[in-house]
Motif scaffolding. Structure first.
Motif, mmCIF file in Angstrom:
data_model
loop_
_atom_site.group_PDB
_atom_site.id
_atom_site.type_symbol
_atom_site.label_atom_id
_atom_site.label_comp_id
_atom_site.label_asym_id
_atom_site.label_seq_id
_atom_site.Cartn_x
_atom_site.Cartn_y
_atom_site.Cartn_z
ATOM 1 N N PRO A 56 28.753 38.271 43.113
ATOM 2 C CA PRO A 56 28.045 38.756 44.299
ATOM 3 C C PRO A 56 28.804 39.787 45.132
ATOM 4 O O PRO A 56 28.190 40.517 45.905
ATOM 5 C CB PRO A 56 27.814 37.482 45.114
ATOM 6 C CG PRO A 56 28.932 36.583 44.714
ATOM 7 C CD PRO A 56 29.190 36.893 43.267
ATOM 8 N N PHE A 57 30.124 39.850 44.981
ATOM 9 C CA PHE A 57 30.921 40.736 45.816
ATOM 10 C C PHE A 57 31.331 42.022 45.107
ATOM 11 O O PHE A 57 31.261 43.100 45.665
ATOM 12 C CB PHE A 57 32.178 40.014 46.320
ATOM 13 C CG PHE A 57 31.867 38.737 47.025
ATOM 14 C CD1 PHE A 57 31.152 38.732 48.211
ATOM 15 C CD2 PHE A 57 32.282 37.526 46.512
ATOM 16 C CE1 PHE A 57 30.857 37.541 48.867
ATOM 17 C CE2 PHE A 57 31.998 36.331 47.166
ATOM 18 C CZ PHE A 57 31.286 36.344 48.339
ATOM 19 N N ASP A 58 31.797 41.873 43.876
ATOM 20 C CA ASP A 58 32.254 43.012 43.083
ATOM 21 C C ASP A 58 32.333 42.578 41.628
ATOM 22 O O ASP A 58 32.086 41.421 41.320
ATOM 23 C CB ASP A 58 33.612 43.523 43.587
ATOM 24 C CG ASP A 58 34.686 42.446 43.619
ATOM 25 O OD1 ASP A 58 34.729 41.603 42.695
ATOM 26 O OD2 ASP A 58 35.497 42.443 44.553
ATOM 27 N N LYS A 59 32.694 43.496 40.754
ATOM 28 C CA LYS A 59 32.742 43.175 39.317
ATOM 29 C C LYS A 59 33.984 42.358 38.942
ATOM 30 O O LYS A 59 34.115 41.920 37.806
ATOM 31 C CB LYS A 59 32.682 44.453 38.479
ATOM 32 C CG LYS A 59 33.855 45.395 38.676
ATOM 33 C CD LYS A 59 33.728 46.626 37.819
ATOM 34 C CE LYS A 59 34.793 47.649 38.080
ATOM 35 N NZ LYS A 59 36.146 47.252 37.948
ATOM 36 N N ALA A 69 33.867 27.911 44.157
ATOM 37 C CA ALA A 69 35.050 28.416 43.446
ATOM 38 C C ALA A 69 34.927 29.924 43.253
ATOM 39 O O ALA A 69 33.865 30.419 42.876
ATOM 40 C CB ALA A 69 35.199 27.722 42.104
ATOM 41 N N LEU A 70 36.033 30.629 43.504
ATOM 42 C CA LEU A 70 36.073 32.077 43.324
ATOM 43 C C LEU A 70 37.302 32.428 42.494
ATOM 44 O O LEU A 70 38.420 32.059 42.864
ATOM 45 C CB LEU A 70 36.156 32.797 44.671
ATOM 46 C CG LEU A 70 34.972 32.621 45.611
ATOM 47 C CD1 LEU A 70 35.160 31.421 46.500
ATOM 48 C CD2 LEU A 70 34.792 33.865 46.448
ATOM 49 N N PHE A 71 37.082 33.144 41.403
ATOM 50 C CA PHE A 71 38.157 33.531 40.487
ATOM 51 C C PHE A 71 38.300 35.057 40.472
ATOM 52 O O PHE A 71 37.366 35.745 40.062
ATOM 53 C CB PHE A 71 37.833 33.079 39.055
ATOM 54 C CG PHE A 71 37.872 31.603 38.830
ATOM 55 C CD1 PHE A 71 38.999 30.994 38.307
ATOM 56 C CD2 PHE A 71 36.771 30.809 39.128
ATOM 57 C CE1 PHE A 71 39.024 29.624 38.079
ATOM 58 C CE2 PHE A 71 36.789 29.437 38.909
ATOM 59 C CZ PHE A 71 37.922 28.850 38.390
ATOM 60 N N PRO A 72 39.459 35.600 40.866
ATOM 61 C CA PRO A 72 39.678 37.041 40.760
ATOM 62 C C PRO A 72 40.097 37.389 39.322
ATOM 63 O O PRO A 72 41.243 37.173 38.924
ATOM 64 C CB PRO A 72 40.790 37.306 41.768
ATOM 65 C CG PRO A 72 41.557 36.017 41.801
ATOM 66 C CD PRO A 72 40.562 34.923 41.531
ATOM 67 N N LEU A 73 39.167 37.899 38.545
ATOM 68 C CA LEU A 73 39.409 38.124 37.121
ATOM 69 C C LEU A 73 40.541 39.109 36.846
ATOM 70 O O LEU A 73 41.281 38.950 35.880
ATOM 71 C CB LEU A 73 38.120 38.578 36.438
ATOM 72 C CG LEU A 73 36.973 37.571 36.481
ATOM 73 C CD1 LEU A 73 35.770 38.119 35.729
ATOM 74 C CD2 LEU A 73 37.404 36.224 35.922
ATOM 75 N N GLU A 74 40.679 40.110 37.687
ATOM 76 C CA GLU A 74 41.748 41.090 37.493
ATOM 77 C C GLU A 74 43.124 40.416 37.528
ATOM 78 O O GLU A 74 44.013 40.747 36.751
ATOM 79 C CB GLU A 74 41.653 42.176 38.574
ATOM 80 C CG GLU A 74 42.542 43.368 38.332
ATOM 81 C CD GLU A 74 42.263 44.452 39.363
ATOM 82 O OE1 GLU A 74 43.006 44.495 40.370
ATOM 83 O OE2 GLU A 74 41.330 45.240 39.155
#
Length: 120
Positions: free
Chosen positions: A21-24, A37-42
């Protein structure tokens, strides 16, 4: 633990969806439309995997005092969210899963009675 194991664990919970919902880069898991839960994939791709999880405020303080790898939630309410730095290797897989469960349960607890009943 790797990101795919954690992703599957989250998706196996009742009424959970995943989205960006926020960015890719930020993979977000929601239960009935509410984030848990939020995971920063980068960061995961760079070998610095972590996750933001909702937490009871008193328990959040206890966890932060006990574990160097649990810090106030990055870009989140510092009293209600923790950043759990999995890449540091300090936390057992069992604890990480417990913290995901706790986050999910905290979000469900804050829902309306009708929403909670829909999860039965």
């Amino acid at each position: 633990m790797n990101i795919e194991q954690l992703r599957q664990y989250c998706l196996n919970k009742k009424a959970v969806t995943e989205a960006f919902p926020f960015d890719k880069d930020t993979l977000v898991f929601k239960v009935l439309g509410k984030m848990f839960a939020l995971f920063p994939l980068e960061k995961w791709e760079a070998g610095e995997g972590w996750v933001n999880l909702k937490c009871d405020p008193d328990y959040a303080i206890e966890l932060r005092e006990t574990y160097e790898s649990i810090q106030p939630g990055w870009h989140m309410s510092k009293s209600n969210w923790n950043s759990v730095l999995i890449y540091k290797g300090e936390l057992s897989p069992a604890l990480v899963l417990q913290l995901i469960d706790h986050s999910y349960d905290m979000v469900v607890k804050g829902m309306t009675k009708k929403m909670r009943e829909s999860l039965q």
